[in-house]
Design an enzyme around this catalytic site. Sequence first.
Site, PDB file in Angstrom:
ATOM      1  N   ASP A 180      -4.959   8.183  10.598  1.00  7.93           N
ATOM      2  CA  ASP A 180      -3.558   7.856  10.804  1.00  7.93           C
ATOM      3  C   ASP A 180      -3.073   8.220  12.199  1.00  7.93           C
ATOM      4  O   ASP A 180      -3.403   9.274  12.743  1.00  7.93           O
ATOM      5  CB  ASP A 180      -2.682   8.589   9.772  1.00  7.93           C
ATOM      6  CG  ASP A 180      -2.987   8.164   8.350  1.00  7.93           C
ATOM      7  OD1 ASP A 180      -3.458   7.029   8.177  1.00  7.93           O
ATOM      8  OD2 ASP A 180      -2.761   8.963   7.427  1.00  7.93           O
ATOM      9  N   GLU A 192       0.858  -1.180   0.000  1.00  8.33           N
ATOM     10  CA  GLU A 192       0.000   0.000   0.000  1.00  8.33           C
ATOM     11  C   GLU A 192       0.899   1.236   0.000  1.00  8.33           C
ATOM     12  O   GLU A 192       1.737   1.379   0.884  1.00  8.33           O
ATOM     13  CB  GLU A 192      -0.871   0.058   1.260  1.00  8.33           C
ATOM     14  CG  GLU A 192      -1.776  -1.111   1.495  1.00  8.33           C
ATOM     15  CD  GLU A 192      -2.524  -0.964   2.813  1.00  8.33           C
ATOM     16  OE1 GLU A 192      -2.477   0.139   3.419  1.00  8.33           O
ATOM     17  OE2 GLU A 192      -3.159  -1.928   3.253  1.00  8.33           O
TER      18      GLU A 192
END
Length: 269
Positions: free
Chosen positions: A60, A49
């Site tokens: 995140d 990814e």
Amino acid sequence: MSKSAAKIDQALAGGRAALIGYLPAGYPSVEESIEAGIELARGGADLIEIGVPYSDPVMDGSVIQAATTEALARGFRVASVFDVVRGITEATADLGTAVLVMTYWNPVVRMGVDEFARRLAEAGGAGLITPDLIPDEAEEWFEASDRYGLDRVFLVAPSSTPERMAMTAKACRGFTYAVSLMGVTGARTAVDAAARDVVEAARAAGAERVCVGLGVSTAEHVREIADYADGVIVGSALVSAQRDGGPSAVGRLASELSAGLSRTTAAGA
């Protein structure tokens, strides 16, 4: 068959789960992120990814936020993600590593969904992972991904209702991304017990391949998840390795993590 599905199935046929590694594009530079991706593949990652740095990364954790903030501060532009994908896919052609882009949806819309999809396909990319896009609002992406033969990976979580789980599983192509916990990314000392339940619920809803991410950082975590999931997704630990030791450290960690991929039970049987 999709590139992602083919790599996962190849791993499963070999008696192991697939290893999926995340790295941000442009960190600490475009060139070094390409090098890190190559090392990740050589170290044993089946899928990679490549994250698009974004100014509002709500999913995140601190490690990835710091890396993407640095990439943006150094002038990263969204179009450079295609250079990263191309660089990795060309250098790992002998391995057939599937390279996907993980991105919040706004950068795709800004460029144009068709334009983004076209350029990703031309760069050799396998598809998109879209953490903040739900199938209900993805009609334009469905059309573009079909047009260019790209995988589309949506997320399911412990909070997903059976109806949402079924809709998401049906919309995915390649694999379904099972979030192991409610929260943001980041290395943790233990994997949330809810991960197994999410995988089972996704399979019951029709998902053909289910891969687990968030909080996975050690070979022990990988070994635990590999017994019931089709793939194990590692992010923050690899980004930390890149930060502290550069591309070669990413490759070494990938090799260590790969040691935990063999299954001891017949998952999904």
